[in-house]
Write an enzyme that holds these catalytic residues in place. Structure first.
Site, PDB file in Angstrom:
ATOM      1  N   ASP A  14       0.802  -1.222   0.000  1.00  0.00           N
ATOM      2  CA  ASP A  14       0.000   0.000   0.000  1.00  0.00           C
ATOM      3  C   ASP A  14       0.837   1.276   0.000  1.00  0.00           C
ATOM      4  O   ASP A  14       0.406   2.317   0.524  1.00  0.00           O
ATOM      5  CB  ASP A  14      -0.970   0.020   1.200  1.00  0.00           C
ATOM      6  CG  ASP A  14      -1.863  -1.196   1.224  1.00  0.00           C
ATOM      7  OD1 ASP A  14      -2.192  -1.689   0.133  1.00  0.00           O
ATOM      8  OD2 ASP A  14      -2.232  -1.646   2.322  1.00  0.00           O
ATOM      9  N   LYS A  17       1.814   2.176  -5.059  1.00  0.00           N
ATOM     10  CA  LYS A  17       2.365   1.617  -6.307  1.00  0.00           C
ATOM     11  C   LYS A  17       1.451   1.921  -7.493  1.00  0.00           C
ATOM     12  O   LYS A  17       1.906   2.306  -8.562  1.00  0.00           O
ATOM     13  CB  LYS A  17       2.544   0.088  -6.171  1.00  0.00           C
ATOM     14  CG  LYS A  17       3.528  -0.303  -5.064  1.00  0.00           C
ATOM     15  CD  LYS A  17       3.616  -1.798  -4.888  1.00  0.00           C
ATOM     16  CE  LYS A  17       2.375  -2.417  -4.299  1.00  0.00           C
ATOM     17  NZ  LYS A  17       2.099  -2.066  -2.899  1.00  0.00           N
ATOM     18  N   GLY A  41      -4.514  -4.288  -3.854  1.00  0.00           N
ATOM     19  CA  GLY A  41      -5.507  -3.258  -4.159  1.00  0.00           C
ATOM     20  C   GLY A  41      -4.735  -2.006  -4.514  1.00  0.00           C
ATOM     21  O   GLY A  41      -4.125  -1.396  -3.652  1.00  0.00           O
ATOM     22  N   HIS A  42      -4.704  -1.669  -5.797  1.00  0.00           N
ATOM     23  CA  HIS A  42      -3.894  -0.540  -6.263  1.00  0.00           C
ATOM     24  C   HIS A  42      -4.814   0.600  -6.703  1.00  0.00           C
ATOM     25  O   HIS A  42      -5.619   0.434  -7.615  1.00  0.00           O
ATOM     26  CB  HIS A  42      -2.985  -0.987  -7.407  1.00  0.00           C
ATOM     27  CG  HIS A  42      -1.965  -2.015  -6.981  1.00  0.00           C
ATOM     28  ND1 HIS A  42      -1.040  -2.541  -7.823  1.00  0.00           N
ATOM     29  CD2 HIS A  42      -1.725  -2.571  -5.762  1.00  0.00           C
ATOM     30  CE1 HIS A  42      -0.263  -3.404  -7.152  1.00  0.00           C
ATOM     31  NE2 HIS A  42      -0.683  -3.445  -5.904  1.00  0.00           N
ATOM     32  N   GLN A 221       2.012  -6.058  -3.166  1.00  0.00           N
ATOM     33  CA  GLN A 221       2.468  -6.168  -1.772  1.00  0.00           C
ATOM     34  C   GLN A 221       3.758  -5.344  -1.596  1.00  0.00           C
ATOM     35  O   GLN A 221       3.919  -4.349  -2.271  1.00  0.00           O
ATOM     36  CB  GLN A 221       2.660  -7.629  -1.363  1.00  0.00           C
ATOM     37  CG  GLN A 221       1.372  -8.426  -1.235  1.00  0.00           C
ATOM     38  CD  GLN A 221       0.788  -8.879  -2.549  1.00  0.00           C
ATOM     39  OE1 GLN A 221       1.455  -9.510  -3.350  1.00  0.00           O
ATOM     40  NE2 GLN A 221      -0.466  -8.569  -2.801  1.00  0.00           N
TER      41      GLN A 221
HETATM   42  P1  GDP Z   1      -0.778   0.339  -3.524  1.00  0.00           P
HETATM   43  O1  GDP Z   1      -1.340  -0.949  -3.056  1.00  0.00           O
HETATM   44  O2  GDP Z   1       0.696   0.426  -3.264  1.00  0.00           O
HETATM   45  O3  GDP Z   1      -1.106   0.658  -4.948  1.00  0.00           O
HETATM   46  O4  GDP Z   1      -1.422   1.466  -2.625  1.00  0.00           O
HETATM   47  P2  GDP Z   1      -2.997   1.590  -2.221  1.00  0.00           P
HETATM   48  O5  GDP Z   1      -3.747   2.082  -3.390  1.00  0.00           O
HETATM   49  O6  GDP Z   1      -3.467   0.344  -1.563  1.00  0.00           O
HETATM   50  O7  GDP Z   1      -2.914   2.663  -1.066  1.00  0.00           O
HETATM   51  C1  GDP Z   1      -2.381   3.927  -1.259  1.00  0.00           C
HETATM   52  C2  GDP Z   1      -3.462   4.963  -0.898  1.00  0.00           C
HETATM   53  O8  GDP Z   1      -2.870   6.238  -0.759  1.00  0.00           O
HETATM   54  C3  GDP Z   1      -4.511   5.116  -1.966  1.00  0.00           C
HETATM   55  O9  GDP Z   1      -5.730   5.481  -1.360  1.00  0.00           O
HETATM   56  C4  GDP Z   1      -3.980   6.269  -2.816  1.00  0.00           C
HETATM   57  O10 GDP Z   1      -5.002   6.981  -3.495  1.00  0.00           O
HETATM   58  C5  GDP Z   1      -3.349   7.123  -1.760  1.00  0.00           C
HETATM   59  N1  GDP Z   1      -2.169   7.890  -2.168  1.00  0.00           N
HETATM   60  C6  GDP Z   1      -1.156   7.530  -3.021  1.00  0.00           C
HETATM   61  N2  GDP Z   1      -0.207   8.492  -3.026  1.00  0.00           N
HETATM   62  C7  GDP Z   1      -0.608   9.466  -2.188  1.00  0.00           C
HETATM   63  C8  GDP Z   1      -0.039  10.692  -1.753  1.00  0.00           C
HETATM   64  O11 GDP Z   1       1.057  11.086  -2.124  1.00  0.00           O
HETATM   65  N3  GDP Z   1      -0.768  11.429  -0.843  1.00  0.00           N
HETATM   66  C9  GDP Z   1      -1.973  11.017  -0.359  1.00  0.00           C
HETATM   67  N4  GDP Z   1      -2.594  11.795   0.504  1.00  0.00           N
HETATM   68  N5  GDP Z   1      -2.533   9.869  -0.766  1.00  0.00           N
HETATM   69  C10 GDP Z   1      -1.866   9.095  -1.645  1.00  0.00           C
HETATM   70  P1  IMO Z   2      -0.899  -4.206  -2.240  1.00  0.00           P
HETATM   71  O1  IMO Z   2      -0.427  -4.752  -3.562  1.00  0.00           O
HETATM   72  C1  IMO Z   2      -0.994  -4.640   2.095  1.00  0.00           C
HETATM   73  C2  IMO Z   2      -1.045  -8.733   3.684  1.00  0.00           C
HETATM   74  C3  IMO Z   2      -2.289  -9.205   4.396  1.00  0.00           C
HETATM   75  C4  IMO Z   2      -1.686 -10.169   5.402  1.00  0.00           C
HETATM   76  C5  IMO Z   2      -0.555 -10.809   4.607  1.00  0.00           C
HETATM   77  C6  IMO Z   2      -0.896 -12.159   3.997  1.00  0.00           C
HETATM   78  O2  IMO Z   2      -2.196  -3.492  -2.312  1.00  0.00           O
HETATM   79  O3  IMO Z   2       0.189  -3.426  -1.590  1.00  0.00           O
HETATM   80  P2  IMO Z   2      -2.397 -12.858   1.920  1.00  0.00           P
HETATM   81  O4  IMO Z   2      -3.870 -12.697   1.696  1.00  0.00           O
HETATM   82  O5  IMO Z   2      -1.546 -12.249   0.887  1.00  0.00           O
HETATM   83  O6  IMO Z   2      -2.010 -14.296   2.194  1.00  0.00           O
HETATM   84  O7  IMO Z   2      -2.134 -12.088   3.325  1.00  0.00           O
HETATM   85  O8  IMO Z   2      -0.236  -9.896   3.565  1.00  0.00           O
HETATM   86  N1  IMO Z   2      -1.262  -8.205   2.309  1.00  0.00           N
HETATM   87  C7  IMO Z   2      -1.203  -6.912   1.992  1.00  0.00           C
HETATM   88  N2  IMO Z   2      -1.029  -5.818   2.744  1.00  0.00           N
HETATM   89  N3  IMO Z   2      -1.092  -4.510   0.759  1.00  0.00           N
HETATM   90  C8  IMO Z   2      -1.235  -5.600  -0.019  1.00  0.00           C
HETATM   91  O9  IMO Z   2      -1.200  -5.534  -1.374  1.00  0.00           O
HETATM   92  C9  IMO Z   2      -1.335  -6.866   0.586  1.00  0.00           C
HETATM   93  N4  IMO Z   2      -1.511  -8.124   0.122  1.00  0.00           N
HETATM   94  C10 IMO Z   2      -1.448  -8.929   1.178  1.00  0.00           C
HETATM   95  O10 IMO Z   2      -2.953  -8.129   5.011  1.00  0.00           O
HETATM   96  O11 IMO Z   2      -1.114  -9.453   6.468  1.00  0.00           O
HETATM   97 MG    MG Z   3      -2.899  -1.644  -1.802  1.00  0.00          MG
END
Ligand code: GDP
Ligand code: IMO
Ligand code: MG
Length: 404
Positions: A14, A17, A41-42, A221
């Protein structure tokens, strides 16, 4: 000379990415996922519209980019179908620009049952998507692969013996068995996906490299969730680090030219496991609120804490990171004091404290426009981990980005 970039997370996922892949993929020919599954979840935000992708590469919003799901990904057909349908409703096209490897391991409904019943006792806090059990079957050489949909007679037999095995496991957890015919029907329901998108992805990779196309590899991840290099056993079941690209796509490491490692300006973690810099005070609450720290896949609240530079430096080494990207800098805007961990003593963090900048960095696109204290903070991180922060993100939207 190839021009390929890997983007991956340096923390527990998270890191942002999706946002960065989307930002950088405008001029990219091919965007690929190489590991993980719909546990990811991106999030992408463009012109106020939010898109959350779980399986489909984050280049899909750029019409000219080809998107590929590589062999290293574990594939839930229902999740893929749903994601494609949702994007098609928004007039995003898939024909001739979306491909899935025939060697992807399929996630079956019985994998999900096993994952959920195990997690009750093992308490990893998985996403409950069947990821771990599917990878177990891959390594155990008994998995069903996407390409198996092309041979229905054998498919039925293979599903039969795998589900029988799953049912024995489920019996240990006092769970209901799965009906073999139902599982078969559930898989074959998505035959159209096979007909439309199934390819030999390694052949395609080779062709694209020979044609000198630019390729972007999208990690899921993060490094600390890596099956080998993460906080085992509180990890996911795939290689989230740079090595995963080669195995997950069948492309040699010399074709990865640039490795962008992403870290938030602080740290978050979803699920169980150690987290040395975790905060339980008002600062932790502030990060969670300002950062809107809820999982993009499960909606669970993310645990929050200070940035850990010891772990970050190690992650940069593990992945041969060439360029650092710091996201969510704006989330720290209202912090009076900001800490970063620079050492551990008896498993406790040793912090260096910074004065906050107490002004808005939201949406800033030029490094020189950042407040002085923010620049001091970034410079310290760069010096500590010996890597330049080439990208700094100042908001969730595509354009809220500093490229240096
Ligand atoms: P990912 O899994 O690495 O793609 O990241 P996620 O989408 O799960 O979580 C990142 C969250 O932070 C999302 O809600 C994005 O919209 C938000 N986000 C990404 N970059 C920034 C930033 O620079 N500032 C803020 N405030 N939010 C951001
Ligand atoms: P993105 O790509 C954050 C965590 C789960 C749990 C552990 C194992 O959005 O960054 P799993 O279901 O993969 O066997 O769970 O890994 N986890 C993540 N945490 N971002 C993710 O993906 C994750 N994918 C798995 O919360 O702790
Ligand atoms: Mg994510």
């Amino acid at each position: 000379m190839s021009n390929n970039t890997l983007i991956l997370g340096l923390q527990w996922g998270d890191e942002g990415k999706g946002k960065i892949v989307d930002n950088l993929s405008e001029d990219i020919d091919v965007v690929c996922r190489f590991q993980g599954g719909h546990n990811a979840g991106h999030t992408i935000k463009v012109d106020g519209e939010k898109t959350v992708l779980h399986l489909i590469p984050s280049g899909i919003l750029h019409e000219r980019s080809i998107c590929l799901i590589g062999n290293g990904v574990v594939l839930a057909l229902d999740a893929l179908d749903k994601e494609i349908k949702n994007l098609k409703k928004r007039n995003i096209t898939f024909n001739d620009r979306f491909f899935v490897s025939s060697a992807c391991t399929l996630i079956l409904p019985s994998h999900i049952s096993i994952d959920k019943s195990r997690d009750k006792t093992e308490s990893i806090g998985t996403t409950g998507r069947g990821i771990g059990p599917a990878y177990e079957d891959k390594i155990g050489r008994r998995a069903i692969r996407f390409g198996d949909l092309g041979d229905k007679t054998n498919l039925k037999e293979k599903i039969g013996s795998l589900v029988e095995y799953h049912n024995k496991l489920l019996d240990l957890y006092h769970q209901k068995p799965h009906d073999i015919d139902e599982v078969y029907e559930e898989v074959i329901r998505y035959e159209e996906l096979y007909k439309s998108y199934c390819v030999d992805s390694q052949d395609l990779m080779q062709k694209w490299v020979e044609e000198n196309r630019s390729i972007l590899f999208e990690g899921a991840q993060g490094t600390l969730l890596d099956i080998d290099h993460g906080t085992y056993p509180y990890v996911t079941s795939s290689s989230t680090t740079a090595g995963g690209v080669s195995t997950g796509l069948g492309i040699g490491p010399k074709y990865i030219d640039k490795i962008i490692g992403i870290s938030k300006a602080y740290t978050t973690r979803v699920g169980e496991g150690p987290f040395i810099t975790e905060l339980f005070d008002h600062n932790g609450k502030m990060l969670a609120e300002r950062g809107n720290e809820f999982g993009a896949t499960t909606g669970r609240p993310r645990r929050c804490g200070w940035l850990d530079l010891v772990a970050l430096k190690k992650a940069i080494f593990t992945n041969s990171v060439t360029d650092l990207c710091i996201t969510k800098l704006d989330v720290l805007d209202e912090m009076k004091k900001i800490n970063v961990c620079i050492d551990y003593e008896d498993d406790l963090p040793v912090y260096k404290e910074f004065e906050g900048w107490l002004s808005s960095t939201e949406g800033i696109t030029e490094y020189d426009s950042l407040p002085n204290n923010a620049q001091i903070f970034i410079k310290y991180i760069e010096d500590f981990v010996r890597s330049k922060a080439s990208i700094i993100s100042t908001g969730p939207s595509r354009d809220q980005t500093i490229l240096r």
